[in-house]
Design a protein around this motif. Structure first.
Motif, PDB file in Angstrom:
ATOM      1  N   ALA A  18     -45.972 -18.880  17.450  1.00 15.01           N
ATOM      2  CA  ALA A  18     -45.872 -19.921  16.862  1.00 15.01           C
ATOM      3  C   ALA A  18     -47.288 -20.570  18.082  1.00 15.01           C
ATOM      4  O   ALA A  18     -46.996 -19.673  19.518  1.00 15.01           O
ATOM      5  CB  ALA A  18     -44.131 -20.155  17.179  1.00 15.01           C
ATOM      6  N   PRO A  19     -47.362 -21.835  17.451  1.00 14.77           N
ATOM      7  CA  PRO A  19     -47.802 -22.407  18.928  1.00 14.77           C
ATOM      8  C   PRO A  19     -47.024 -22.708  20.667  1.00 14.77           C
ATOM      9  O   PRO A  19     -46.158 -22.534  20.648  1.00 14.77           O
ATOM     10  CB  PRO A  19     -48.374 -23.821  19.220  1.00 14.77           C
ATOM     11  CG  PRO A  19     -48.050 -23.771  17.570  1.00 14.77           C
ATOM     12  CD  PRO A  19     -46.880 -22.958  17.205  1.00 14.77           C
ATOM     13  N   VAL A  20     -48.182 -21.953  21.741  1.00 15.13           N
ATOM     14  CA  VAL A  20     -46.922 -22.099  23.209  1.00 15.13           C
ATOM     15  C   VAL A  20     -47.805 -22.715  23.767  1.00 15.13           C
ATOM     16  O   VAL A  20     -48.802 -23.346  24.052  1.00 15.13           O
ATOM     17  CB  VAL A  20     -47.256 -20.704  23.839  1.00 15.13           C
ATOM     18  CG1 VAL A  20     -46.588 -20.775  25.201  1.00 15.13           C
ATOM     19  CG2 VAL A  20     -46.597 -19.448  22.803  1.00 15.13           C
ATOM     20  N   CYS A  21     -46.955 -23.826  24.860  1.00 19.21           N
ATOM     21  CA  CYS A  21     -46.858 -24.973  25.635  1.00 19.21           C
ATOM     22  C   CYS A  21     -46.383 -24.295  26.889  1.00 19.21           C
ATOM     23  O   CYS A  21     -45.287 -24.199  26.936  1.00 19.21           O
ATOM     24  CB  CYS A  21     -46.483 -26.300  25.371  1.00 19.21           C
ATOM     25  SG  CYS A  21     -47.206 -27.845  26.485  1.00 19.21           S
ATOM     26  N   ILE A  22     -47.011 -24.236  28.238  1.00 22.24           N
ATOM     27  CA  ILE A  22     -47.066 -24.377  29.080  1.00 22.24           C
ATOM     28  C   ILE A  22     -47.320 -25.680  29.699  1.00 22.24           C
ATOM     29  O   ILE A  22     -48.204 -25.824  29.771  1.00 22.24           O
ATOM     30  CB  ILE A  22     -47.401 -23.004  30.130  1.00 22.24           C
ATOM     31  CG1 ILE A  22     -46.636 -21.402  29.334  1.00 22.24           C
ATOM     32  CG2 ILE A  22     -46.823 -22.820  31.463  1.00 22.24           C
ATOM     33  CD1 ILE A  22     -47.685 -20.529  29.571  1.00 22.24           C
ATOM     34  N   SER A  23     -46.824 -25.694  31.129  1.00 20.05           N
ATOM     35  CA  SER A  23     -46.364 -27.213  31.867  1.00 20.05           C
ATOM     36  C   SER A  23     -45.918 -26.985  33.513  1.00 20.05           C
ATOM     37  O   SER A  23     -44.669 -27.148  33.120  1.00 20.05           O
ATOM     38  CB  SER A  23     -45.992 -28.476  31.016  1.00 20.05           C
ATOM     39  OG  SER A  23     -44.852 -28.781  30.537  1.00 20.05           O
ATOM     40  N   ALA A  24     -46.869 -28.009  33.938  1.00 22.26           N
ATOM     41  CA  ALA A  24     -46.011 -28.207  35.157  1.00 22.26           C
ATOM     42  C   ALA A  24     -45.650 -29.248  35.571  1.00 22.26           C
ATOM     43  O   ALA A  24     -46.696 -29.722  35.396  1.00 22.26           O
ATOM     44  CB  ALA A  24     -46.748 -27.294  36.493  1.00 22.26           C
ATOM     45  N   GLU A  25     -44.642 -30.030  36.158  1.00 22.82           N
ATOM     46  CA  GLU A  25     -45.222 -31.677  36.193  1.00 22.82           C
ATOM     47  C   GLU A  25     -45.677 -31.435  37.830  1.00 22.82           C
ATOM     48  O   GLU A  25     -46.162 -32.580  38.455  1.00 22.82           O
ATOM     49  CB  GLU A  25     -43.184 -32.021  36.837  1.00 22.82           C
ATOM     50  CG  GLU A  25     -42.672 -32.135  35.497  1.00 22.82           C
ATOM     51  CD  GLU A  25     -41.309 -32.850  35.646  1.00 22.82           C
ATOM     52  OE1 GLU A  25     -40.757 -33.452  36.375  1.00 22.82           O
ATOM     53  OE2 GLU A  25     -40.944 -33.502  34.077  1.00 22.82           O
ATOM     54  N   ARG A  26     -45.413 -30.342  38.921  1.00 20.34           N
ATOM     55  CA  ARG A  26     -45.637 -30.587  39.937  1.00 20.34           C
ATOM     56  C   ARG A  26     -46.261 -29.309  41.139  1.00 20.34           C
ATOM     57  O   ARG A  26     -45.227 -28.069  39.852  1.00 20.34           O
ATOM     58  CB  ARG A  26     -44.844 -30.797  41.326  1.00 20.34           C
ATOM     59  CG  ARG A  26     -44.523 -32.466  41.025  1.00 20.34           C
ATOM     60  CD  ARG A  26     -43.565 -32.982  42.588  1.00 20.34           C
ATOM     61  NE  ARG A  26     -41.903 -32.068  41.270  1.00 20.34           N
ATOM     62  CZ  ARG A  26     -41.763 -32.576  40.461  1.00 20.34           C
ATOM     63  NH1 ARG A  26     -41.838 -34.249  39.734  1.00 20.34           N
ATOM     64  NH2 ARG A  26     -39.849 -32.597  40.092  1.00 20.34           N
ATOM     65  N   GLY A  27     -46.974 -28.677  41.166  1.00 15.97           N
ATOM     66  CA  GLY A  27     -47.792 -27.916  41.604  1.00 15.97           C
ATOM     67  C   GLY A  27     -48.531 -26.627  40.884  1.00 15.97           C
ATOM     68  O   GLY A  27     -48.877 -27.346  39.768  1.00 15.97           O
TER      69      GLY A  27
END
Length: 218
Positions: free
Chosen positions: A187-196
């Motif tokens: 499946a498509p994978v999303c990796i994210s961070a709000e800060r840092g």
């Protein structure tokens, strides 16, 4: 499509893929010149002190630096690319070989990311990038393992979706490897961070990495 600055370093470049577009740039960082030469690729610029290469290249623009310097040859090449206006860097030979140089190159990814640019390292079947206060998306065709680490402090609001193990608003600390050894699932994978800043490391071929970049993924 935004232009790419390719950089070849002295690490594992076997299998590198360079599909140079009209506005792309190719820079050899010291020993990376030999890898490009073996692949039949002539760089636009050769940068470094050339202690690894053993000679100063001829027939290309050369920016020679003394061996006693603060910056690595790779960092000198990156800074030259930034000076020329590039904001996307595909770096071959930046992983593998000397571990201290691999660490330095991962720090260079962080340097780019925190200045609004983006870099990708590839070497020996492994790719890495860094994302600061943003996201990275992988297409569903990706297979294998990936790991996510905080760079230079705490990363907050970390999310991983579409992967075998998911995160939702987590915190990753630089001194604890919580994000190691996740898996793509098809499946498509999303990796994210709000800060840092996050370092994302995964397995792929050089051609797969270049295609993902060209397609606007990762």
């Amino acid at each position: 499509m935004e232009a790419l600055c390719y950089i070849a370093g002295a690490g594992g470049c076997s299998g590198m893929s360079i599909e140079r577009g009209e506005h792309d740039m190719v820079i050899a960082a010291d020993g990376g010149y030999a890898s490009l030469e073996a692949a039949g690729i002539v760089p636009d610029i050769a940068v470094g002190d050339f202690d690894s290469l053993g000679f100063v290249p001829a027939g290309v623009e050369v920016l020679r630096h003394p061996p006693e310097k603060d910056d690595t040859d790779m960092m000198l090449a990156i800074c030259k690319g930034l000076e020329l206006g590039y904001s996307r860097f595909l770096i071959y030979g930046g992983l593998g070989g000397r571990f201290d140089h691999s660490m330095a190159n991962i720090q260079s990814l962080c340097y780019l990311s925190r200045r609004g640019a983006r870099g990708w390292l590839w070497g020996d079947g492994t790719a890495a990038t860094a994302v600061t206060g943003g996201r990275i998306d992988f297409p569903g065709k990706c297979r294998g393992m990936f790991s996510v680490f905080s760079l230079g402090g705490r990363a907050e609001g970390v999310c991983e979706s579409g992967s075998k193990y998911t995160l939702d608003g987590a915190a990753l600390d630089f001194d604890y490897p919580l994000g190691v050894s996740n898996e793509f699932t098809g499946a498509p994978v999303c990796i994210s961070a709000e800060r840092g800043t996050l370092a994302v490391i995964w397995t792929c071929s050089a051609a797969e990495l270049e295609q993902m970049i060209r397609d606007g993924h990762c």
